[in-house]
Scaffold this active site. Structure first.
Site, PDB file in Angstrom:
ATOM      1  N   GLU A 187      32.072  39.568  46.249  1.00  0.00           N
ATOM      2  CA  GLU A 187      31.979  40.562  45.184  1.00  0.00           C
ATOM      3  C   GLU A 187      30.583  40.507  44.581  1.00  0.00           C
ATOM      4  O   GLU A 187      29.943  39.444  44.543  1.00  0.00           O
ATOM      5  CB  GLU A 187      33.027  40.280  44.105  1.00  0.00           C
ATOM      6  CG  GLU A 187      33.021  41.298  42.965  1.00  0.00           C
ATOM      7  CD  GLU A 187      34.156  41.093  41.977  1.00  0.00           C
ATOM      8  OE1 GLU A 187      34.252  41.877  41.018  1.00  0.00           O
ATOM      9  OE2 GLU A 187      34.954  40.145  42.173  1.00  0.00           O
ATOM     10  N   ASN A 231      36.805  43.353  40.311  1.00  0.00           N
ATOM     11  CA  ASN A 231      36.596  44.196  39.141  1.00  0.00           C
ATOM     12  C   ASN A 231      35.350  45.059  39.268  1.00  0.00           C
ATOM     13  O   ASN A 231      35.292  46.172  38.735  1.00  0.00           O
ATOM     14  CB  ASN A 231      36.495  43.322  37.888  1.00  0.00           C
ATOM     15  CG  ASN A 231      37.795  42.599  37.581  1.00  0.00           C
ATOM     16  OD1 ASN A 231      38.835  42.883  38.158  1.00  0.00           O
ATOM     17  ND2 ASN A 231      37.721  41.645  36.668  1.00  0.00           N
ATOM     18  N   ASN A 273      41.328  48.195  42.849  1.00  0.00           N
ATOM     19  CA  ASN A 273      41.497  46.777  42.552  1.00  0.00           C
ATOM     20  C   ASN A 273      42.170  46.597  41.196  1.00  0.00           C
ATOM     21  O   ASN A 273      41.726  47.166  40.195  1.00  0.00           O
ATOM     22  CB  ASN A 273      40.135  46.078  42.518  1.00  0.00           C
ATOM     23  CG  ASN A 273      40.242  44.630  42.058  1.00  0.00           C
ATOM     24  OD1 ASN A 273      40.678  43.760  42.808  1.00  0.00           O
ATOM     25  ND2 ASN A 273      39.862  44.357  40.806  1.00  0.00           N
ATOM     26  N   GLU A 274      43.249  45.834  41.161  1.00  0.00           N
ATOM     27  CA  GLU A 274      43.900  45.388  39.924  1.00  0.00           C
ATOM     28  C   GLU A 274      44.013  46.495  38.873  1.00  0.00           C
ATOM     29  O   GLU A 274      43.704  46.289  37.699  1.00  0.00           O
ATOM     30  CB  GLU A 274      43.165  44.181  39.345  1.00  0.00           C
ATOM     31  CG  GLU A 274      43.288  42.943  40.203  1.00  0.00           C
ATOM     32  CD  GLU A 274      42.706  41.688  39.552  1.00  0.00           C
ATOM     33  OE1 GLU A 274      42.139  41.786  38.442  1.00  0.00           O
ATOM     34  OE2 GLU A 274      42.813  40.608  40.149  1.00  0.00           O
ATOM     35  N   TYR A 332      45.820  32.933  40.781  1.00  0.00           N
ATOM     36  CA  TYR A 332      44.890  31.814  40.608  1.00  0.00           C
ATOM     37  C   TYR A 332      45.619  30.682  39.893  1.00  0.00           C
ATOM     38  O   TYR A 332      46.516  30.920  39.074  1.00  0.00           O
ATOM     39  CB  TYR A 332      43.671  32.241  39.783  1.00  0.00           C
ATOM     40  CG  TYR A 332      42.798  33.265  40.470  1.00  0.00           C
ATOM     41  CD1 TYR A 332      41.848  32.880  41.414  1.00  0.00           C
ATOM     42  CD2 TYR A 332      42.926  34.615  40.178  1.00  0.00           C
ATOM     43  CE1 TYR A 332      41.047  33.819  42.043  1.00  0.00           C
ATOM     44  CE2 TYR A 332      42.117  35.562  40.804  1.00  0.00           C
ATOM     45  CZ  TYR A 332      41.186  35.157  41.741  1.00  0.00           C
ATOM     46  OH  TYR A 332      40.393  36.091  42.364  1.00  0.00           O
ATOM     47  N   GLU A 336      43.428  38.065  46.881  1.00  0.00           N
ATOM     48  CA  GLU A 336      42.735  37.161  45.958  1.00  0.00           C
ATOM     49  C   GLU A 336      43.642  35.974  45.690  1.00  0.00           C
ATOM     50  O   GLU A 336      44.768  36.149  45.206  1.00  0.00           O
ATOM     51  CB  GLU A 336      42.365  37.839  44.630  1.00  0.00           C
ATOM     52  CG  GLU A 336      41.221  38.815  44.703  1.00  0.00           C
ATOM     53  CD  GLU A 336      40.739  39.275  43.331  1.00  0.00           C
ATOM     54  OE1 GLU A 336      40.756  38.455  42.385  1.00  0.00           O
ATOM     55  OE2 GLU A 336      40.362  40.454  43.217  1.00  0.00           O
ATOM     56  N   GLN A 357      36.144  33.118  45.877  1.00  0.00           N
ATOM     57  CA  GLN A 357      35.309  33.954  46.737  1.00  0.00           C
ATOM     58  C   GLN A 357      34.570  33.061  47.730  1.00  0.00           C
ATOM     59  O   GLN A 357      34.878  31.878  47.816  1.00  0.00           O
ATOM     60  CB  GLN A 357      34.365  34.785  45.893  1.00  0.00           C
ATOM     61  CG  GLN A 357      35.119  35.794  45.027  1.00  0.00           C
ATOM     62  CD  GLN A 357      34.190  36.731  44.251  1.00  0.00           C
ATOM     63  OE1 GLN A 357      32.997  36.825  44.475  1.00  0.00           O
ATOM     64  NE2 GLN A 357      34.765  37.414  43.291  1.00  0.00           N
TER      65      GLN A 357
END
Length: 508
Positions: free
Chosen positions: A27, A72, A172-173, A244, A292, A351
């Site tokens: 990213e 993001n 994304n999200e 996460y 992710e 990442q």
């Protein structure tokens, strides 16, 4: 010493080992791109400014796919800014991470880097501030051979052949209020369906990923997936999952049990997707792109973006230094992903470089492997063939965050053509070793290799200044004994406390 017992039989198969399970994520965040994969001043930089030493470690890590450019970041990204002559590319403010992106690296450069690193690009489109038209433009620019304005622009920019990107994320999200252009499930579901339908008009054989929930504890989790898939079921192939983990308030026992939450998260998504399938009388199944996942200490100072009038280029962000315990948790999450290979068809550890990453670099300088590099590399390079259903009995303990957890967690892969069985196991025990006894219902196997990754100090972490690093080391306790009746053999191994372990058995 506690004992865990497992039975492995090649007749009971979960599904194939999917190469895309071992994906990663790049990213435009912090130093992942600039001074991470791209550092023109570095002695190893190639003609495009990409660090060759990073490429070498990416290959060693065994990464197969890389998701790009966010995250993001993608929800405010204008892809056109990152193509064409460098001197004409505008710098833009990135609202997600309060940074400035110079757009030195864009889609063409990233695809060239991906080809050099031997990874498949996984492209995300902006459905935050943009929509159908911009997604179609990026697809045309990337994948049409020529003869149109955008495909000819790509060729003029130095990429004569199409990028041939087949795997695309639809935003994304979008469930997260922090996301630029955040939408309700109904708003996003309609936009994702419109975008998917249009993209398939241009290229019907694309693989498309709809946004699932950004975390398992989101208030809308479950309801979000149901609404989004109701809109998009026949138009997409996968729904995304993000999670996460971190050690909270010294609760190491719960942290080591993170795989329990990973398992339940996956099972809940599968149940929701299958409920939509049944209600809509659909034939196909929607699978999961777990694009992710990682250990991330979000409460640390380096995880908070800059603020105020300063919008720096490539600030230090999310640069967690990982411990041996963190690596063991990463290994446990890999076990969970493999165990669900029937429905998890792709995954991306977030990442790749510098940002919550297995690879760290200094600008213009050194490079080193974090502790989390090792379980990922071993699994990516050794898991082959099929994942087997395993019957595992292990002592349990109660964790404050995730409930009952097995002291040992394990999965096995069987490569029938090569005649190799690999057992991956974690010991969540904090104070003492655990014996793992595995009854293997395959004849003619011998012990090829057994390694453990552990340290007397589970808080040890690697830095660029270390003269030595902790590596998976041979475990001399592993032994194989033949069983009677032609049933195969039993392999036993003592798993050290807080450890990641690999046992390889082979014919011949």
């Amino acid at each position: 010493m506690p004992t865990a017992r497992m039975v492995v039989d090649p007749a009971f198969r979960v599904g194939p080992v999917r190469p895309r399970t071992f994906g990663s994520f790049v990213e435009h965040l912090g130093r992942c791109v600039y001074t991470g994969i791209h550092d023109p001043a570095h002695p190893s930089a190639d003609v495009d400014g990409f660090r060759e030493d990073v490429v070498e470690l990416v290959r060693e890590l065994g990464v197969t796919t890389v998701r790009y450019p966010g995250g993001n970041f993608v929800s405010g990204y204008r892809w056109e800014d990152g193509v064409g002559p460098l001197q004409e590319r505008p710098a833009r403010l990135d609202l997600a991470w309060h940074s400035t992106d110079p757009n030195t690296v864009g889609v063409d450069e990233f695809v060239r880097w991906a080809r050099k690193a031997g990874v498949e690009p996984m492209m995300a489109v902006n459905l935050g501030t943009r929509g159908v038209a911009e997604a179609l433009d990026l697809l045309e620019y990337s994948n049409v051979r020529g003869g149109t304005e955008l495909s000819d622009r790509r060729r003029a920019n130095g990429s004569e052949e199409p990028h041939a990107i087949s795997l695309w994320c639809l935003g994304n999200e979008m469930d997260g209020p922090w996301q630029t252009g955040h939408k309700t499930a109904a708003e996003y579901g309609r936009l994702a369906a419109e975008t998917a339908r249009a993209m398939r008009q241009l290229q019907p054989d694309l693989e498309l990923v709809a946004c699932g929930s950004s975390a398992s504890d989101m208030p809308t989790f479950g309801a979000w997936e149901h609404e989004v898939l109701t809109h998009t079921y026949d138009l997409v192939d996968h729904v995304s999952a993000h999670i996460y983990f971190a050690e909270h308030d010294g609760d190491l026992a719960s942290f080591l049990a993170a795989g329990v939450r990973m398992d339940s998260f996956i099972d809940s998504i599968v149940a929701t997707a299958d409920a939509v399938r049944a209600a809509g009388k659909h034939d196909k199944r929607i699978n999961i792109s777990f694009d992710e996942w990682n250990v991330w200490y979000q409460d640390r100072a380096e995880s908070r973006p800059p603020s105020g009038e300063d919008w720096p280029v490539a600030p230090v962000l999310l640069e967690d230094r990982y411990t041996v315990a963190d690596a063991v948790v990463v290994g446990g999450l890999l076990i969970s992903l493999l165990r669900h290979t029937d429905r998890v068809h792709a995954a991306s550890q977030a990442q790749l470089v510098n940002v919550i990453a297995p690879i760290m670099t200094e600008p213009g300088g050194r490079i080193w492997k974090q502790t989390t590099f090792h379980p990922f590399a071993q699994t990516a390079n050794l898991a082959r063939g099929v994942v087997l259903h395993t019957a595992l009995e292990a002592p349990t303990y109660e964790s404050a965050r995730y409930g009952t957890a097995g002291l040992v967690d394990s999965v096995a892969t069987w490569d029938e053509e090569a005649g190799e069985l690999v057992i991956f196991a974690v010991n969540r025990g904090i104070e003492e070793s655990t014996e793992l006894a595995v009854d293997v219902h395959i004849e003619g196997l011998h012990l090829l290799e057994a390694t453990s990754y552990a340290h007397e100090d589970h808080t040890w972490s690697a830095t660029a200044d270390d003269d030595a690093t902790v590596l998976p080391r041979p475990n001399g306790s592993a032994a194989v004994a033949a069983e009677g009746g032609g049933r195969g053999s039993r392999v036993t191994m003592t798993l050290p406390p807080i450890s990641w372990n690999v046992i390889r058995l082979a014919r011949g």
